[in-house]
Design a protein around this motif. Structure first.
Motif, PDB file in Angstrom:
ATOM      1  N   LYS A 190      23.153   6.394 -48.183  1.00 59.12           N
ATOM      2  CA  LYS A 190      24.046   6.807 -49.280  1.00 59.12           C
ATOM      3  C   LYS A 190      23.423   7.905 -50.133  1.00 59.12           C
ATOM      4  CE  LYS A 190      27.018   2.836 -50.197  1.00 59.12           C
ATOM      5  NZ  LYS A 190      27.271   1.714 -51.112  1.00 59.12           N
ATOM      6  N   GLY A 191      22.138   7.769 -50.359  1.00 59.67           N
ATOM      7  CA  GLY A 191      21.420   8.788 -51.127  1.00 59.67           C
ATOM      8  C   GLY A 191      21.452  10.132 -50.415  1.00 59.67           C
ATOM      9  N   LEU A 192      21.300  10.088 -49.094  1.00 60.50           N
ATOM     10  CA  LEU A 192      21.346  11.331 -48.320  1.00 60.50           C
ATOM     11  C   LEU A 192      22.731  11.966 -48.388  1.00 60.50           C
ATOM     12  CD1 LEU A 192      19.198  10.654 -45.100  1.00 60.50           C
ATOM     13  CD2 LEU A 192      18.677  12.155 -47.033  1.00 60.50           C
ATOM     14  N   ASP A 193      23.766  11.117 -48.327  1.00 62.44           N
ATOM     15  CA  ASP A 193      25.133  11.643 -48.464  1.00 62.44           C
ATOM     16  C   ASP A 193      25.290  12.361 -49.796  1.00 62.44           C
ATOM     17  OD1 ASP A 193      25.897  10.645 -46.066  1.00 62.44           O
ATOM     18  OD2 ASP A 193      26.897   8.856 -46.863  1.00 62.44           O
ATOM     19  N   LEU A 194      24.802  11.720 -50.832  1.00 61.72           N
ATOM     20  CA  LEU A 194      24.896  12.300 -52.166  1.00 61.72           C
ATOM     21  C   LEU A 194      24.149  13.640 -52.215  1.00 61.72           C
ATOM     22  CD1 LEU A 194      26.262  11.040 -54.679  1.00 61.72           C
ATOM     23  CD2 LEU A 194      23.977  10.436 -55.499  1.00 61.72           C
ATOM     24  N   LEU A 195      23.011  13.675 -51.557  1.00 59.70           N
ATOM     25  CA  LEU A 195      22.202  14.893 -51.520  1.00 59.70           C
ATOM     26  C   LEU A 195      22.978  16.022 -50.836  1.00 59.70           C
ATOM     27  CD1 LEU A 195      19.308  16.002 -52.096  1.00 59.70           C
ATOM     28  CD2 LEU A 195      18.694  15.313 -49.776  1.00 59.70           C
ATOM     29  N   LYS A 196      23.700  15.681 -49.764  1.00 58.34           N
ATOM     30  CA  LYS A 196      24.463  16.712 -49.052  1.00 58.34           C
ATOM     31  C   LYS A 196      25.653  17.200 -49.871  1.00 58.34           C
ATOM     32  CE  LYS A 196      23.179  14.975 -44.488  1.00 58.34           C
ATOM     33  NZ  LYS A 196      23.592  13.990 -43.476  1.00 58.34           N
TER      34      LYS A 196
END
Lengths: 427, 427
Positions: free
Chosen positions: B169-175
């Protein structure tokens, strides 16, 4: 007319326009602050300099580098080299604090070679002259002291530190109240000695109007010195310090009435927890005069690293509203600073000033950080180095361990997070 | 039982007693903070060290020095020298961040030669092993990662950085959200790459309970890493950072329930104006877990002087409640640090930590400043030098310009304010 006088009449000058452009601010904004006295411009009418500078509210925080001989270190060439280094590494102003060698010659050479404003502490020269001619600095006369102000003004000095705030009453308070280090201001100590020896009032206080006349004539900014500043964090914000601050507040009003630009000097040694209070007291008591702080050092134990202690205090002070940071070098409390010390002191203070500019939202400051961050993202080393606060040192450090061109640094090597993440987010 | 478990049962240990004495605090005070998790003690059960250390509320602010090889700089002897220097100049802990050479051997040598707590980032070794054995760090398996934790625990590591907070989820937010520098955490970048490559959840998050088992067995403190910390002041305190912080808060609760001591890592690059907020957010979201900050740097432009930028941020963070400062060296962003860099980094962070201790009213801290100030008043140079934060440097600077013994320094020479005022007040 002086710059404050012009501003009071809502008139501008080439100098004020140049400052507005240089700071990236509307002319009216600068005029308003000059008028109120919350900003000053350092430039003696007769001093030709390329980069005069304004100090005060809403402006970029400025950095001063103290140079000048000591009684033990008197080489002119070394001080001129310090001047060069201070300017090269980004000082906005310098102060010539010489007390050794041929003071007139040194001052004139510094004034001639500086393209930024130069400040002095005229009481030093008065004391040194008396010491040389009469065998004791105590023998300087009031007339001789005022003559030094006159002569230095004519030479083109842009701002004077005037220790007019230490009075007989202040000395009484000092004797009655305990503090660890009574006086740590050189000018303050010279005057206190003179006042006790002659049982007379401080001549800079007594003849303040005469000094205002000189300052008015040349448009010199008076920097009201804090002779009774604390010399230990345990003495900070004490009665004695605040008593003097009130006098500086009164002197500020007197100067402004006479259309003389004025700023106020501040401590010194102050714990982190008292810095905000010190700034707000100065602004209140001295009617928003620009605040020129020495450090402040946030601990007394950092001899050898007082530039760092000072950068901490300076950043916090500037964030809370101090306008002008006097650098402190690694050699503070230990010895006369070296040329390398000047460089380290200037850079440390600039980091402090810049970090406060960022925190206060100054657009040009934030732009600089944005640019270097994008260069970092792209691993554009040339740009990163050029955008560093001291490109010479950044280049040296990067170069030392670089055997062949690599697009990462030797810190993380193959595990450079920036490179790794760029590659995987690209997938 | 772990130290937190003992404290929860209101039991003490030799270690807790030693800490209380060492900090000059009542035993009950330490026990209360250990119980609540607002303090932790760094000491692996099997690691013999003379100076374990506690970190947290009401305690002296501590300083960590990062050492360890890089893929480009792999000499064990140099890292052991850095360990020695870090200890000599007053680091409270070190972290072995090696990613080059024989990692096991380096770690074991550092553990053996250190009399202060040693931390590591086990994911580094897992990555390096896979890189060496399989040609890519991406090929490390979950089991191999957990094995490294197991082995390092057995070797005696006192605290682990665990990057368990970066999730899919954090990576999604980062993208989805723009920031300048996506990931600047080495461990975070390694894990993000692995997660994207394998399309799997972060193994440190997934197997957090297993890591808790290991930590419990050896009483290792988990330091929850902030993979998504900002790498530019322009990215500070953004959504992405705060998203991860919430996960770290949840992991804190899970660890405490299992009687595992835990602290939380923080940024990074933060403008002065956002530091107080960052500390209060961590305290709130992570239930008062000790806050371990890297810097923070208050500007991005200070390459070559990031120890100073970091000292400014660290002092302010610690004043507002950060408990543990990770040093930053002058070489940050440029190269693998040298031995001299380690010394400068440690001293800069100690100045920051000490200035915060003073500001928070810690008696032992203020006592130190009182003593050096009295030595300064008396111009007792030997004592002043011995009481300096780095007596070696203070002695060197004082000595360089001292041709014969003088009771003043070469800065003011005959016009030493302290001497002048002593003489006149005596009259």
């Amino acid at each position: 007319m002086t710059q404050i006088e012009l501003a009071k009449k809502n008139k501008s000058s080439e100098l004020i326009k140049w400052i507005a452009e240089n700071e990236g601010l509307p002319l009216n904004n600068i005029l308003a602050h000059l008028r109120q006295g919350s900003a000053v411009i350092l430039k003696n009418r007769v001093h030709k300099i390329k980069r005069p500078c304004a100090i005060g509210k809403g402006l970029r925080v400025k950095v001063n580098a103290n140079i000048g001989t000591s009684t033990k270190k008197t080489k002119l060439s070394e001080e001129l080299e310090k001047l060069k280094v201070a300017i090269k590494f980004g000082a906005d102003t310098v102060m010539d604090l010489s007390v050794g060698g041929d003071l007139k010659k040194i001052r004139r050479q510094i004034l001639k070679n500086s393209d930024i404003p130069v400040g002095t502490v005229p009481i030093y020269e008065a004391a040194v002259n008396a010491q040389n001619k009469k065998g004791s600095f105590l023998k300087m006369t009031e007339a001789e002291i005022l003559d030094v102000f006159q002569e230095q003004a004519k030479d083109g000095v842009d701002f004077f530190t005037v220790h007019a705030g230490i009075t007989q009453k202040g000395l009484d308070l000092l004797k009655k109240n305990k503090r660890i280090l009574d006086i740590v201001s050189r000018g303050g100590a010279i005057l206190a000695n003179w006042m006790i020896y002659h049982r007379k009032e401080n001549p800079l206080f007594k003849y303040f109007d005469y000094i205002l006349d000189i300052a008015y004539k040349y448009d010199i900014v008076l920097s009201l010195g804090d002779s009774l500043r604390p010399g230990s964090i345990l003495d900070a914000t004490d009665k004695i310090q605040l008593f003097e601050l009130k006098i500086l507040g009164d002197l500020t009003t007197r100067a402004r009435k006479r259309n003389v630009q004025v700023m106020v000097e501040g401590p010194g040694h102050v714990p982190l927890s008292q810095i905000a209070k010190n700034v707000s007291l100065e602004k209140k008591i001295c009617h928003n005069a620009p605040f020129y702080v020495l450090g402040p050092l946030v601990t007394d134990v950092a001899s050898g690293y007082d530039h760092i202690s000072s950068a901490i205090g300076g950043a916090v002070a500037a964030y809370f509203g101090a306008d002008f940071l006097c650098y402190v070098t690694p050699s503070e409390h230990l010895r006369h600073p070296s040329i390398e010390d000047v460089r380290e002191g200037v850079i440390a203070s600039r980091i402090a000033a810049h970090s406060a500019d960022i925190a206060k939202g100054l657009k040009s400051a934030i732009k600089w950080d944005r640019e270097i961050s994008f260069a970092r993202k792209k691993r554009d080393w040339k740009k990163q180095i050029n955008l560093s606060i001291d490109p010479v040192k950044a280049k040296l450090l990067r170069g030392l361990f670089k055997r062949k061109p690599i697009d990462v640094c030797t810190m993380c090597g193959n595990y450079c997070s920036i490179k790794l993440i760029e590659e995987c987010l690209r997938v």
